[in-house]
Design an enzyme around this catalytic site. Structure first.
Site, PDB file in Angstrom:
ATOM      1  N   GLY A 187     -24.829  20.293  45.060  1.00  0.00           N
ATOM      2  CA  GLY A 187     -26.275  20.219  45.306  1.00  0.00           C
ATOM      3  C   GLY A 187     -26.923  21.559  45.569  1.00  0.00           C
ATOM      4  CE  LYS A 205     -34.011  30.819  46.747  1.00  0.00           C
ATOM      5  NZ  LYS A 205     -32.572  30.607  46.564  1.00  0.00           N
TER       6      LYS A 205
HETATM    7  P1  NAP Z   1     -33.291  17.234  43.545  1.00  0.00           P
HETATM    8  O1  NAP Z   1     -31.988  16.909  44.169  1.00  0.00           O
HETATM    9  O2  NAP Z   1     -33.377  17.410  42.081  1.00  0.00           O
HETATM   10  O3  NAP Z   1     -34.329  16.096  44.018  1.00  0.00           O
HETATM   11  C1  NAP Z   1     -35.628  16.015  43.517  1.00  0.00           C
HETATM   12  C2  NAP Z   1     -36.279  14.723  44.004  1.00  0.00           C
HETATM   13  O4  NAP Z   1     -37.648  14.756  43.632  1.00  0.00           O
HETATM   14  C3  NAP Z   1     -35.683  13.444  43.428  1.00  0.00           C
HETATM   15  O5  NAP Z   1     -35.602  12.472  44.431  1.00  0.00           O
HETATM   16  C4  NAP Z   1     -36.713  13.002  42.363  1.00  0.00           C
HETATM   17  O6  NAP Z   1     -36.855  11.593  42.235  1.00  0.00           O
HETATM   18  C5  NAP Z   1     -37.990  13.558  42.962  1.00  0.00           C
HETATM   19  N1  NAP Z   1     -38.959  13.922  41.914  1.00  0.00           N
HETATM   20  C6  NAP Z   1     -38.856  14.927  41.010  1.00  0.00           C
HETATM   21  N2  NAP Z   1     -39.948  14.955  40.221  1.00  0.00           N
HETATM   22  C7  NAP Z   1     -40.752  13.961  40.637  1.00  0.00           C
HETATM   23  C8  NAP Z   1     -42.028  13.452  40.241  1.00  0.00           C
HETATM   24  N3  NAP Z   1     -42.684  14.011  39.235  1.00  0.00           N
HETATM   25  N4  NAP Z   1     -42.550  12.405  40.907  1.00  0.00           N
HETATM   26  C9  NAP Z   1     -41.868  11.840  41.934  1.00  0.00           C
HETATM   27  N5  NAP Z   1     -40.674  12.270  42.373  1.00  0.00           N
HETATM   28  C10 NAP Z   1     -40.119  13.302  41.730  1.00  0.00           C
HETATM   29  O7  NAP Z   1     -33.890  18.590  44.191  1.00  0.00           O
HETATM   30  P2  NAP Z   1     -33.442  19.320  45.518  1.00  0.00           P
HETATM   31  O8  NAP Z   1     -32.173  20.081  45.288  1.00  0.00           O
HETATM   32  O9  NAP Z   1     -33.518  18.385  46.672  1.00  0.00           O
HETATM   33  O10 NAP Z   1     -34.583  20.444  45.632  1.00  0.00           O
HETATM   34  C11 NAP Z   1     -35.874  20.100  46.052  1.00  0.00           C
HETATM   35  C12 NAP Z   1     -36.685  21.373  46.304  1.00  0.00           C
HETATM   36  O11 NAP Z   1     -36.050  22.147  47.331  1.00  0.00           O
HETATM   37  C13 NAP Z   1     -36.780  22.322  45.106  1.00  0.00           C
HETATM   38  O12 NAP Z   1     -38.044  22.953  45.140  1.00  0.00           O
HETATM   39  C14 NAP Z   1     -35.683  23.352  45.368  1.00  0.00           C
HETATM   40  O13 NAP Z   1     -35.937  24.601  44.770  1.00  0.00           O
HETATM   41  C15 NAP Z   1     -35.781  23.461  46.861  1.00  0.00           C
HETATM   42  N6  NAP Z   1     -34.568  23.929  47.529  1.00  0.00           N
HETATM   43  C16 NAP Z   1     -33.380  23.328  47.260  1.00  0.00           C
HETATM   44  C17 NAP Z   1     -32.240  23.739  47.938  1.00  0.00           C
HETATM   45  C18 NAP Z   1     -30.909  23.102  47.685  1.00  0.00           C
HETATM   46  O14 NAP Z   1     -29.920  23.547  48.267  1.00  0.00           O
HETATM   47  N7  NAP Z   1     -30.817  22.079  46.838  1.00  0.00           N
HETATM   48  C19 NAP Z   1     -32.327  24.763  48.887  1.00  0.00           C
HETATM   49  C20 NAP Z   1     -33.575  25.355  49.143  1.00  0.00           C
HETATM   50  C21 NAP Z   1     -34.700  24.923  48.458  1.00  0.00           C
HETATM   51  P3  NAP Z   1     -35.680  10.622  41.700  1.00  0.00           P
HETATM   52  O15 NAP Z   1     -34.672  10.629  42.800  1.00  0.00           O
HETATM   53  O16 NAP Z   1     -36.296   9.285  41.526  1.00  0.00           O
HETATM   54  O17 NAP Z   1     -35.183  11.260  40.453  1.00  0.00           O
HETATM   55  N1  HSE Z   2     -30.706  26.889  43.817  1.00  0.00           N
HETATM   56  C1  HSE Z   2     -30.925  27.611  45.020  1.00  0.00           C
HETATM   57  C2  HSE Z   2     -29.732  28.470  45.325  1.00  0.00           C
HETATM   58  C3  HSE Z   2     -31.188  26.644  46.149  1.00  0.00           C
HETATM   59  O1  HSE Z   2     -28.693  28.271  44.716  1.00  0.00           O
HETATM   60  O2  HSE Z   2     -29.845  29.369  46.168  1.00  0.00           O
HETATM   61  C4  HSE Z   2     -31.644  27.332  47.394  1.00  0.00           C
HETATM   62  O3  HSE Z   2     -32.910  27.875  47.237  1.00  0.00           O
END
Ligand code: NAP
Ligand code: HSE
Length: 432
Positions: A187, A205
């Site tokens: 993830g 970033k």
């Molecule tokens: P993810 O696992 O891909 O989850 C995205 C979620 O958003 C899913 O539940 C999806 O719905 C929903 N979604 C996407 N497009 C949508 C739309 N148009 N309408 C309604 N729901 C929608 O993403 P994530 O890893 O949690 O990341 C989320 C954000 O946090 C991103 O901006 C990412 O850059 C940031 N971030 C992530 C991390 C990390 O470690 N992953 C760290 C820092 C920041 P469904 O479940 O129904 O598909």
């Molecule tokens: N995809 C990003 C990373 C999530 O790997 O650092 C955190 O912003």
């Protein structure tokens, strides 16, 4: 005091992390805030999708209007990712009197200024701690704790996915593709992992950090950005032989009235603390004129670490709501004094793949000489194969000069490929 109602947009890695933290530590959060925090709605694309967390009936929705037009929702937490419709939803939430928290670096790097302006006008908060370096509290540290400093430099590892890949390649001899697959499974990676491995995520970033630390808006596409897709086991091995470790570094440095900045894979001395930052961990070195050198270290990606940063923003907003719900938040003024000028001068590692013929090394060295590029070392190890690696390490050179020399060399018959270019960062001034 009245309960605080939250809506989460997105229930993926980070959304589920926020839910889990509130389920496990909610009573502590409520006790500190003196009021209950409740998740009222969660927006997802598919409300029927099987999920690993059970959520009570009636919370999931696929209709954003149910959230934006609900006067009972105080804070909207955007955790969907991507620029649209995230930008639109944040904008509409602010216009409808809601505070917003986002982890979305793509939106904040490209449209953040507009959204912060809108938040100011609406007298609402827009916070984005989780958008840079996951669980590390870097944004609040720069905005508040180091606000009395003039920041001189920030150098860091701010992408967890690429750091995970490089660590696995270095310590376990894993292939690039295998390590990327693992980072996705855990993830860490963006929905489109090319954003991680091509350096775009780090550039988003770095753009956010630059705007906070230096008050200058540099759009991500103006940041010289090089990803890790050309880094192979050969670079890992050459780096080891030369006493270095390969890391994807992001750097912004004030030099007189100019800002030098880049995202670039780099050779970091193996005895430097950044070389020891492994897997999904991130680290940031900050130099301020008062505080001196400072390092922050922690998990830069993952469900709970990122959820922790989101909860911190939520709690700050609720604290501020208690002080004065209509307070217009003072934003840092963009001074625009400093001009972003690209990578600046640096030392480089260049691996060529060349025909194993006499005179090749001499011809490349002569061309470097013609462009005023002085060489620190050369490594030639292969022999007798159709194409052999030839590695040069330069002394300090302007990137534009290096690129001009490489363009001239590229056209020679004996060159098969300019396979990989890395920065060499020696960190002579760190911890002084
Ligand atoms: P993810 O696992 O891909 O989850 C995205 C979620 O958003 C899913 O539940 C999806 O719905 C929903 N979604 C996407 N497009 C949508 C739309 N148009 N309408 C309604 N729901 C929608 O993403 P994530 O890893 O949690 O990341 C989320 C954000 O946090 C991103 O901006 C990412 O850059 C940031 N971030 C992530 C991390 C990390 O470690 N992953 C760290 C820092 C920041 P469904 O479940 O129904 O598909
Ligand atoms: N995809 C990003 C990373 C999530 O790997 O650092 C955190 O912003």
């Amino acid at each position: 005091m009245k309960d605080v109602h939250i809506a989460i947009l997105g229930f993926g890695n980070v959304g589920m992390g926020v839910w889990e933290i509130l389920m496990n530590n909610g009573s502590k959060v409520d006790c500190i805030l003196g009021r209950k925090v409740e998740i009222k709605k969660i927006l997802v694309r598919d409300i029927n999708k099987k999920r690993s967390i059970d959520v009570p009936d009636g919370i999931f929705t696929d209709n954003i209007d149910e959230i934006i037009s609900d006067d009972d929702i105080d804070i909207v937490v955007e955790l969907m990712g991507g620029i649209q419709p995230a930008f639109q939803y944040i904008k509409e939430s602010l216009k409808n009197g809601k505070h917003v928290v986002t982890a979305n670096k793509a939106v904040m790097a490209t449209r953040g200024r507009e959204l912060l302006h809108l938040a100011n006008e609406a007298g609402r908060e827009l916070r984005y701690e989780a958008s840079v370096a996951g669980g590390i509290p870097i944004i609040n540290t720069l905005n508040k704790d180091l606000a009395a400093n003039n920041i001189e430099e920030i150098t860091g590892i701010i992408n967890g996915t690429t750091n995970y890949i490089l660590t696995q390649m270095t310590t376990r001899g894993m292939s690039f593709d295998e390590a990327l697959k693992q980072a996705q499974d855990m993830g860490y990676a963006e929905a489109d992992p090319s954003s991680d491995i091509e350096g775009e995520d780090a550039a988003f970033k770095l753009s956010i950090l630059t705007s906070i630390a230096f008050g200058v808006q540099v759009s991500p596409e103006k940041i010289p950005t090089h990803g890790i897709t050309n880094v192979t086991e050969m670079e890992i091995e050459y780096a080891r032989q030369l006493g270095y470790t390969v890391k994807l570094l992001s750097k912004v440095k004030k030099v007189d009235k100019k800002l030098e900045l880049y995202v670039h894979p780099a050779l970091v001395p193996s005895n430097h603390p950044l070389a020891a930052v492994s897997d999904e961990f991130n680290a940031l070195f900050i130099r301020g004129d008062a505080v001196g050198d400072l390092m922050l270290y922690g998990k830069g990606a993952g469900s709970l670490p990122t959820g922790s940063a989101v909860l911190s923003d939520i709690m700050y907003i609720i604290d501020d709501m208690d002080e004065n719900n209509d307070r217009v938040i003072k934003r840092r003024k963009y001074n625009g004094d400093l001009e972003a000028v690209g990578e600046g001068k640096g030392e480089y590692y260049i691996r060529f793949q060349v025909a194993d013929e006499p005179g090749v090394l001499g011809m490349i060295s002569t061309t470097f000489g013609k462009y005023g590029i002085s060489l620190a070392s050369v490594v030639q190890q292969g022999h007798g194969e159709k194409s052999v690696p030839l590695v040069f390490v330069t002394h300090k050179v302007e990137r534009t000069n290096l690129d001009a020399a490489l363009k001239a060399i590229e056209n020679c018959d004996f060159i098969e490929d300019i396979a990989c270019i890395l920065k060499v960062e020696k960190f002579k001034r760190f911890f002084k």
